[in-house]
Write a protein that holds these residues in place. Sequence first.
Motif, PDB file in Angstrom:
ATOM      1  N   ILE A 278      -6.999  55.740   3.035  1.00 45.51           N
ATOM      2  CA  ILE A 278      -6.397  54.737   2.221  1.00 45.51           C
ATOM      3  C   ILE A 278      -5.494  53.889   3.028  1.00 45.51           C
ATOM      4  N   THR A 279      -5.652  52.807   2.633  1.00 43.91           N
ATOM      5  CA  THR A 279      -5.008  51.707   3.344  1.00 43.91           C
ATOM      6  C   THR A 279      -3.455  51.730   3.154  1.00 43.91           C
ATOM      7  N   SER A 280      -2.749  51.256   3.971  1.00 37.91           N
ATOM      8  CA  SER A 280      -1.291  51.339   4.045  1.00 37.91           C
ATOM      9  C   SER A 280      -0.550  50.658   2.788  1.00 37.91           C
ATOM     10  N   ASN A 281      -1.189  49.582   2.271  1.00 42.57           N
ATOM     11  CA  ASN A 281      -0.676  49.189   0.827  1.00 42.57           C
ATOM     12  C   ASN A 281      -0.918  49.972  -0.149  1.00 42.57           C
ATOM     13  N   ASP A 282      -2.195  50.548  -0.319  1.00 38.54           N
ATOM     14  CA  ASP A 282      -2.311  51.602  -1.292  1.00 38.54           C
ATOM     15  C   ASP A 282      -1.146  52.618  -1.456  1.00 38.54           C
ATOM     16  N   THR A 283      -0.977  53.105  -0.067  1.00 38.95           N
ATOM     17  CA  THR A 283      -0.049  54.142   0.028  1.00 38.95           C
ATOM     18  C   THR A 283       1.295  53.996  -0.256  1.00 38.95           C
ATOM     19  N   VAL A 284       1.623  52.734   0.191  1.00 39.99           N
ATOM     20  CA  VAL A 284       3.030  52.281  -0.184  1.00 39.99           C
ATOM     21  C   VAL A 284       3.001  52.024  -1.716  1.00 39.99           C
ATOM     22  N   GLU A 285       1.987  51.293  -2.493  1.00 37.97           N
ATOM     23  CA  GLU A 285       2.168  51.274  -3.942  1.00 37.97           C
ATOM     24  C   GLU A 285       2.197  52.633  -4.392  1.00 37.97           C
ATOM     25  N   HIS A 286       1.524  53.611  -4.212  1.00 35.18           N
ATOM     26  CA  HIS A 286       1.576  54.805  -4.616  1.00 35.18           C
ATOM     27  C   HIS A 286       3.021  55.622  -4.509  1.00 35.18           C
ATOM     28  N   LEU A 287       3.434  55.434  -3.271  1.00 31.85           N
ATOM     29  CA  LEU A 287       4.887  55.932  -2.894  1.00 31.85           C
ATOM     30  C   LEU A 287       5.790  55.403  -3.840  1.00 31.85           C
TER      31      LEU A 287
ATOM     32  N   CYS B 152       8.490  57.084  -6.299  1.00 30.55           N
ATOM     33  CA  CYS B 152       9.809  56.993  -6.360  1.00 30.55           C
ATOM     34  C   CYS B 152      10.567  56.406  -7.635  1.00 30.55           C
ATOM     35  N   ASN B 153       9.850  55.274  -8.147  1.00 30.64           N
ATOM     36  CA  ASN B 153      10.217  54.630  -9.554  1.00 30.64           C
ATOM     37  C   ASN B 153      10.314  55.793 -10.641  1.00 30.64           C
ATOM     38  N   LYS B 154       9.218  56.753 -10.462  1.00 32.06           N
ATOM     39  CA  LYS B 154       9.349  57.893 -11.717  1.00 32.06           C
ATOM     40  C   LYS B 154      10.186  58.829 -11.453  1.00 32.06           C
ATOM     41  N   GLU B 155      10.709  59.168 -10.163  1.00 31.59           N
ATOM     42  CA  GLU B 155      11.483  60.373  -9.796  1.00 31.59           C
ATOM     43  C   GLU B 155      13.095  59.636  -9.468  1.00 31.59           C
ATOM     44  N   GLY B 156      13.329  58.403  -9.756  1.00 32.26           N
ATOM     45  CA  GLY B 156      14.634  57.876  -9.572  1.00 32.26           C
ATOM     46  C   GLY B 156      15.023  57.854  -8.215  1.00 32.26           C
ATOM     47  N   ILE B 157      14.184  57.664  -7.262  1.00 29.14           N
ATOM     48  CA  ILE B 157      14.706  57.626  -5.780  1.00 29.14           C
ATOM     49  C   ILE B 157      14.628  56.092  -5.372  1.00 29.14           C
ATOM     50  N   LYS B 158      15.639  55.759  -4.662  1.00 25.43           N
ATOM     51  CA  LYS B 158      15.625  54.428  -4.264  1.00 25.43           C
ATOM     52  C   LYS B 158      15.286  54.259  -2.953  1.00 25.43           C
ATOM     53  N   ALA B 159      14.330  53.459  -2.830  1.00 26.87           N
ATOM     54  CA  ALA B 159      13.506  53.395  -1.511  1.00 26.87           C
ATOM     55  C   ALA B 159      13.125  51.739  -1.025  1.00 26.87           C
TER      56      ALA B 159
END
Length: 167
Positions: free
Chosen positions: A13-22, A26-33
Amino acid sequence: ILSRCQIFDFKRITSNDTVEHLQDICNKEGIKAEKAALHIIAQKSEGAMRDSLSILDKIVSFTGGQITYSNTLEHLNILDEDYYFRMLEFMQKQELSEALLLFDNINQKGFEGDTFLEGFAEFIRNLMVSKDAKAAVLLDVAEDFKEKYLKTARLVSAGWMIAALNI
Protein backbone atom coordinates in the motif's frame (compact mmCIF):
# COMPACT_ATOMS: atom_id res chain seq x y z
CA ILE A 1 -4.66 -28.96 -7.82
CA LEU A 2 -3.04 -25.61 -8.54
CA SER A 3 -5.53 -24.98 -11.35
CA ARG A 4 -8.32 -24.99 -8.75
CA CYS A 5 -6.64 -22.41 -6.53
CA GLN A 6 -7.17 -18.70 -6.64
CA ILE A 7 -4.00 -16.69 -6.79
CA PHE A 8 -3.84 -13.16 -5.42
CA ASP A 9 -0.93 -10.84 -6.04
CA PHE A 10 -0.85 -8.31 -3.23
CA LYS A 11 1.08 -5.10 -3.61
CA ARG A 12 2.35 -2.79 -0.92
CA ILE A 13 0.00 0.00 0.00
CA THR A 14 1.40 3.42 -0.85
CA SER A 15 2.23 5.86 1.92
CA ASN A 16 -0.40 8.30 0.65
CA ASP A 17 -3.12 5.62 0.73
CA THR A 18 -2.08 4.66 4.25
CA VAL A 19 -2.12 8.30 5.39
CA GLU A 20 -5.61 8.81 3.93
CA HIS A 21 -6.90 5.67 5.64
CA LEU A 22 -5.35 6.64 8.98
CA GLN A 23 -6.78 10.17 8.63
CA ASP A 24 -10.22 8.69 7.99
CA ILE A 25 -9.94 6.55 11.13
CA CYS A 26 -8.78 9.53 13.18
CA ASN A 27 -11.71 11.61 11.94
CA LYS A 28 -14.20 8.86 12.82
CA GLU A 29 -12.67 8.29 16.27
CA GLY A 30 -12.29 11.96 17.15
CA ILE A 31 -8.49 11.81 17.26
CA LYS A 32 -6.56 14.95 16.40
CA ALA A 33 -3.64 13.99 14.20
CA GLU A 34 -1.18 16.04 12.17
CA LYS A 35 -0.77 14.80 8.62
CA ALA A 36 3.03 14.80 8.98
CA ALA A 37 2.70 12.44 11.97
CA LEU A 38 0.48 10.08 9.99
CA HIS A 39 3.02 10.13 7.18
CA ILE A 40 5.75 9.06 9.62
CA ILE A 41 3.53 6.16 10.75
CA ALA A 42 2.93 5.18 7.12
CA GLN A 43 6.67 5.21 6.38
CA LYS A 44 7.45 3.17 9.48
CA SER A 45 4.87 0.52 8.55
CA GLU A 46 6.55 0.02 5.13
CA GLY A 47 3.34 -0.68 3.21
CA ALA A 48 1.68 -2.93 5.80
CA MET A 49 -1.70 -1.53 6.84
CA ARG A 50 -1.95 -3.75 9.92
CA ASP A 51 1.38 -2.42 11.17
CA SER A 52 0.30 1.18 10.59
CA LEU A 53 -2.92 0.57 12.52
CA SER A 54 -0.96 -0.99 15.39
CA ILE A 55 1.44 1.95 15.48
CA LEU A 56 -1.45 4.43 15.37
CA ASP A 57 -3.16 2.62 18.25
CA LYS A 58 0.04 2.63 20.29
CA ILE A 59 0.66 6.34 19.77
CA VAL A 60 -2.98 7.23 20.51
CA SER A 61 -2.74 5.39 23.82
CA PHE A 62 0.48 7.20 24.77
CA THR A 63 -0.65 10.67 23.69
CA GLY A 64 -4.28 10.71 24.77
CA GLY A 65 -5.55 11.22 21.22
CA GLN A 66 -3.33 14.19 20.32
CA ILE A 67 -0.96 12.92 17.63
CA THR A 68 1.68 15.46 16.65
CA TYR A 69 4.76 15.16 14.49
CA SER A 70 7.08 15.58 17.49
CA ASN A 71 5.39 13.08 19.81
CA THR A 72 5.20 10.53 16.98
CA LEU A 73 8.95 10.87 16.40
CA GLU A 74 9.54 10.51 20.13
CA HIS A 75 7.41 7.39 20.57
CA LEU A 76 8.79 5.70 17.45
CA ASN A 77 12.35 6.73 18.31
CA ILE A 78 12.92 8.40 14.94
CA LEU A 79 15.32 11.29 14.40
CA ASP A 80 13.67 14.50 13.22
CA GLU A 81 14.57 15.36 9.61
CA ASP A 82 15.54 18.86 10.69
CA TYR A 83 18.74 17.34 12.13
CA TYR A 84 19.70 16.15 8.66
CA PHE A 85 19.01 19.56 7.15
CA ARG A 86 21.15 21.21 9.83
CA MET A 87 23.97 18.67 9.41
CA LEU A 88 23.96 19.25 5.66
CA GLU A 89 24.15 23.00 6.20
CA PHE A 90 27.14 22.64 8.53
CA MET A 91 28.86 20.30 6.09
CA GLN A 92 28.26 22.62 3.14
CA LYS A 93 29.67 25.58 5.09
CA GLN A 94 32.53 23.36 6.35
CA GLU A 95 31.70 24.19 9.96
CA LEU A 96 33.28 21.08 11.45
CA SER A 97 32.86 22.04 15.11
CA GLU A 98 29.13 22.74 14.63
CA ALA A 99 28.68 19.41 12.82
CA LEU A 100 30.48 17.55 15.62
CA LEU A 101 28.41 19.29 18.29
CA LEU A 102 25.21 18.43 16.43
CA PHE A 103 26.30 14.80 16.11
CA ASP A 104 27.07 14.74 19.84
CA ASN A 105 23.58 16.12 20.50
CA ILE A 106 22.12 13.32 18.37
CA ASN A 107 24.16 10.74 20.32
CA GLN A 108 22.98 12.24 23.61
CA LYS A 109 19.39 11.68 22.46
CA GLY A 110 20.18 7.95 22.25
CA PHE A 111 20.65 7.54 18.50
CA GLU A 112 23.56 5.35 17.42
CA GLY A 113 25.95 6.47 14.71
CA ASP A 114 24.85 3.79 12.25
CA THR A 115 21.21 4.82 12.69
CA PHE A 116 22.15 8.43 11.93
CA LEU A 117 24.20 7.42 8.88
CA GLU A 118 21.38 5.29 7.46
CA GLY A 119 18.97 8.17 7.93
CA PHE A 120 21.43 10.66 6.44
CA ALA A 121 21.93 8.42 3.39
CA GLU A 122 18.15 8.29 2.89
CA PHE A 123 18.06 12.07 3.32
CA ILE A 124 20.72 12.53 0.61
CA ARG A 125 18.81 10.14 -1.66
CA ASN A 126 15.68 12.26 -1.17
CA LEU A 127 17.68 15.37 -2.05
CA MET A 128 18.94 13.71 -5.23
CA VAL A 129 15.37 12.79 -6.18
CA SER A 130 14.33 16.40 -5.50
CA LYS A 131 17.00 17.72 -7.86
CA ASP A 132 14.93 16.89 -10.96
CA ALA A 133 11.27 17.87 -11.25
CA LYS A 134 10.48 14.65 -13.17
CA ALA A 135 11.94 12.48 -10.41
CA ALA A 136 10.45 14.56 -7.58
CA VAL A 137 7.26 12.46 -7.75
CA LEU A 138 9.33 9.65 -6.17
CA LEU A 139 9.90 11.76 -3.06
CA ASP A 140 8.24 9.92 -0.18
CA VAL A 141 8.23 12.52 2.60
CA ALA A 142 5.52 14.42 4.43
CA GLU A 143 3.97 17.27 2.43
CA ASP A 144 5.36 19.74 4.97
CA PHE A 145 8.91 18.76 3.98
CA LYS A 146 8.59 18.53 0.17
CA GLU A 147 9.17 22.22 -0.48
CA LYS A 148 12.12 22.23 1.93
CA TYR A 149 13.69 19.29 0.07
CA LEU A 150 13.14 20.96 -3.31
CA LYS A 151 14.64 24.26 -2.10
CA THR A 152 17.65 22.56 -0.45
CA ALA A 153 18.30 20.33 -3.48
CA ARG A 154 18.80 23.45 -5.63
CA LEU A 155 21.60 24.57 -3.29
CA VAL A 156 23.57 21.30 -3.22
CA SER A 157 25.49 19.98 -6.21
CA ALA A 158 24.73 16.49 -7.52
CA GLY A 159 28.45 15.69 -7.37
CA TRP A 160 28.59 16.48 -3.66
CA MET A 161 25.55 14.26 -2.99
CA ILE A 162 27.03 11.34 -4.92
CA ALA A 163 30.35 11.72 -3.10
CA ALA A 164 28.50 11.80 0.25
CA LEU A 165 26.63 8.60 -0.62
CA ASN A 166 29.86 6.91 -1.68
CA ILE A 167 31.43 7.75 1.68
